[in-house]
Design an enzyme around this catalytic site. Structure first.
Site, PDB file in Angstrom:
ATOM      1  N   GLY A   1       0.827  -1.204   0.000  1.00 34.16           N
ATOM      2  CA  GLY A   1       0.000   0.000   0.000  1.00 34.16           C
ATOM      3  C   GLY A   1       0.859   1.251   0.000  1.00 34.16           C
ATOM      4  O   GLY A   1       0.672   2.167  -0.817  1.00 34.16           O
TER       5      GLY A   1
ATOM      6  N   GLU B   1      -2.807  -6.959   2.099  1.00 40.32           N
ATOM      7  CA  GLU B   1      -1.995  -7.086   3.318  1.00 40.32           C
ATOM      8  C   GLU B   1      -2.724  -6.516   4.540  1.00 40.32           C
ATOM      9  O   GLU B   1      -2.157  -6.438   5.626  1.00 40.32           O
ATOM     10  CB  GLU B   1      -0.628  -6.407   3.126  1.00 40.32           C
ATOM     11  CG  GLU B   1       0.255  -7.191   2.154  1.00 40.32           C
ATOM     12  CD  GLU B   1       1.609  -6.579   1.901  1.00 40.32           C
ATOM     13  OE1 GLU B   1       2.494  -7.315   1.431  1.00 40.32           O
ATOM     14  OE2 GLU B   1       1.800  -5.369   2.142  1.00 40.32           O
TER      15      GLU B   1
ATOM     16  N   GLY C   1       6.415 -10.210 -15.597  1.00 37.84           N
ATOM     17  CA  GLY C   1       7.863  -9.973 -15.456  1.00 37.84           C
ATOM     18  C   GLY C   1       8.431  -9.479 -16.779  1.00 37.84           C
ATOM     19  O   GLY C   1       7.895  -8.557 -17.400  1.00 37.84           O
TER      20      GLY C   1
ATOM     21  N   ALA D   1       8.721  -4.184  -5.701  1.00 34.87           N
ATOM     22  CA  ALA D   1       7.886  -2.995  -5.986  1.00 34.87           C
ATOM     23  C   ALA D   1       7.634  -2.766  -7.472  1.00 34.87           C
ATOM     24  O   ALA D   1       7.065  -1.739  -7.848  1.00 34.87           O
ATOM     25  CB  ALA D   1       8.430  -1.721  -5.346  1.00 34.87           C
ATOM     26  N   ALA D   2       8.017  -3.724  -8.318  1.00 35.03           N
ATOM     27  CA  ALA D   2       7.696  -3.582  -9.748  1.00 35.03           C
ATOM     28  C   ALA D   2       6.176  -3.553  -9.905  1.00 35.03           C
ATOM     29  O   ALA D   2       5.614  -2.683 -10.583  1.00 35.03           O
ATOM     30  CB  ALA D   2       8.303  -4.725 -10.548  1.00 35.03           C
TER      31      ALA D   2
END
Ligand code: RIB
Length: 302
Positions: free
Chosen positions: A41, A140, A223, A250-251
């Site tokens: 977040g 999360e 990816g 963090a991609a």
């Protein structure tokens, strides 16, 4: 420019770089260790703020040093952190991130105060939900809170974007029809659907299963291969150029942040994905989570 509300986690990341991921039961030597601000977040809110978006974040930290550092980092890029509560007697969330030589990571999250992001906290900040244009969430924080936000956001006519990570099967099915965009990676898509996702054909079949259950648009991040947009009418691959990958942490967060801010600025879904791909690809060339997010000027040069 539209307003974005991020509701989700803040974690202090404990990052270890190692040549090789340990296999089960194996001990390996690490090369270095660092602590840096993270949490899906917070990473998303930070990236939106740094790129210049109008963003507020609802979340919770403990009354500790990590909480202070995380909030200050968000403030430094103009995120409205007023709705982030500081809670006594519970620690700020943390994440143990191992990054190998190829830049791939494994992450274990201890939720800490993130598990105290309750429905009451949302109700307290309901005006922010009413006033925003886009709501961006991850998993999360408690799933019941996420489901509640999704329902309220749809009542208010907002665009709902979900990062279904860490993935859980079935728990969100009752709100699938209220989500505009979900962005799993292949592994998360497999957990969400219980289907294999090793090939493009399998990925498309699995995403279509989510479409059939009401989820309008599934963006599967792949990816190095880019991202696939799958909805009932289309299935389009958005490729990314080859880069030297240093750290993929963090991609996904920077992808969603850029996607959200681009939509908030009125860009089409397709162009928003193209831009998100570029930024996520760039983030993989730098170390860490929030530390890897580029400025708007850097993005304009991509
Ligand atoms: O998406 C990367 C993030 O996942 C890390 O910053 C870590 O905190 C976990 O939430």
């Amino acid at each position: 420019m539209g307003k974005i509300l991020v509701i989700g986690s803040l974690n202090m990341d404990f990052v270890i770089n190692t040549d090789k991921m340990p296999a089960p039961g194996e001990t390996v030597l690490g090369n270095n260790f660092m602590m840096s601000p993270g949490g899906k977040g917070a990473n998303q809110a930070y990236a939106i703020g740094k790129i210049g978006g109008d963003v507020s974040m609802i979340g919770a930290v403990g009354n500790d040093e990590s909480g202070e550092i995380l909030k200050n980092n968000l403030k430094s890029v103009n995120v409205n952190t007023n709705p982030i509560e500081t809670i006594d007697n519970e620690s700020t969330g943390c994440a143990f991130v191992t990054v190998d030589k190829s830049g791939e990571n494994n992450i274990v999250v201890i939720q800490g105060t993130n598990k105290l992001v309750t429905i009451e906290m949302i109700d307290k900040n309901i005006e922010l939900l009413r006033e925003c244009d886009i709501v961006l969430m991850q998993l999360e924080i408690p799933v019941d809170t996420v489901k509640y936000v999704i329902k309220r956001a749809k009542e208010f006519g907002k665009t709902v974007i979900l990062d279904p990570a860490p993935a859980q099967s079935e728990v969100l099915e009752e709100v699938f029809d209220k989500i505009d965009f979900a962005k799993p990676n292949e592994t998360e898509l497999s957990i969400l659907t219980g289907m294999p996702t090793s090939t493009t054909e399998e990925i498309v079949l699995a995403a279509r299963k989510l479409n059939q259950k009401g989820l309008k648009n599934v963006i599967v991040t792949l990816g190095k291969k880019g991202a696939l947009l799958i909805n009932e009418k289309e299935c389009e691959l958005f490729e990314v150029p080859d880069v030297k990958i240093v750290d993929t942490t963090a991609a996904g967060d920077s992808f969603l942040a850029t996607f959200s801010i681009s939509l908030a600025e009125g860009m089409s879904v397709h162009d928003s994905i193209r831009k998100a791909n570029k930024v996520a690809n760039f983030v993989c060339t730098r170390k860490g989570a929030q530390s890897s997010i580029p400025t708007r000027e850097e993005i304009n040069l991509l």
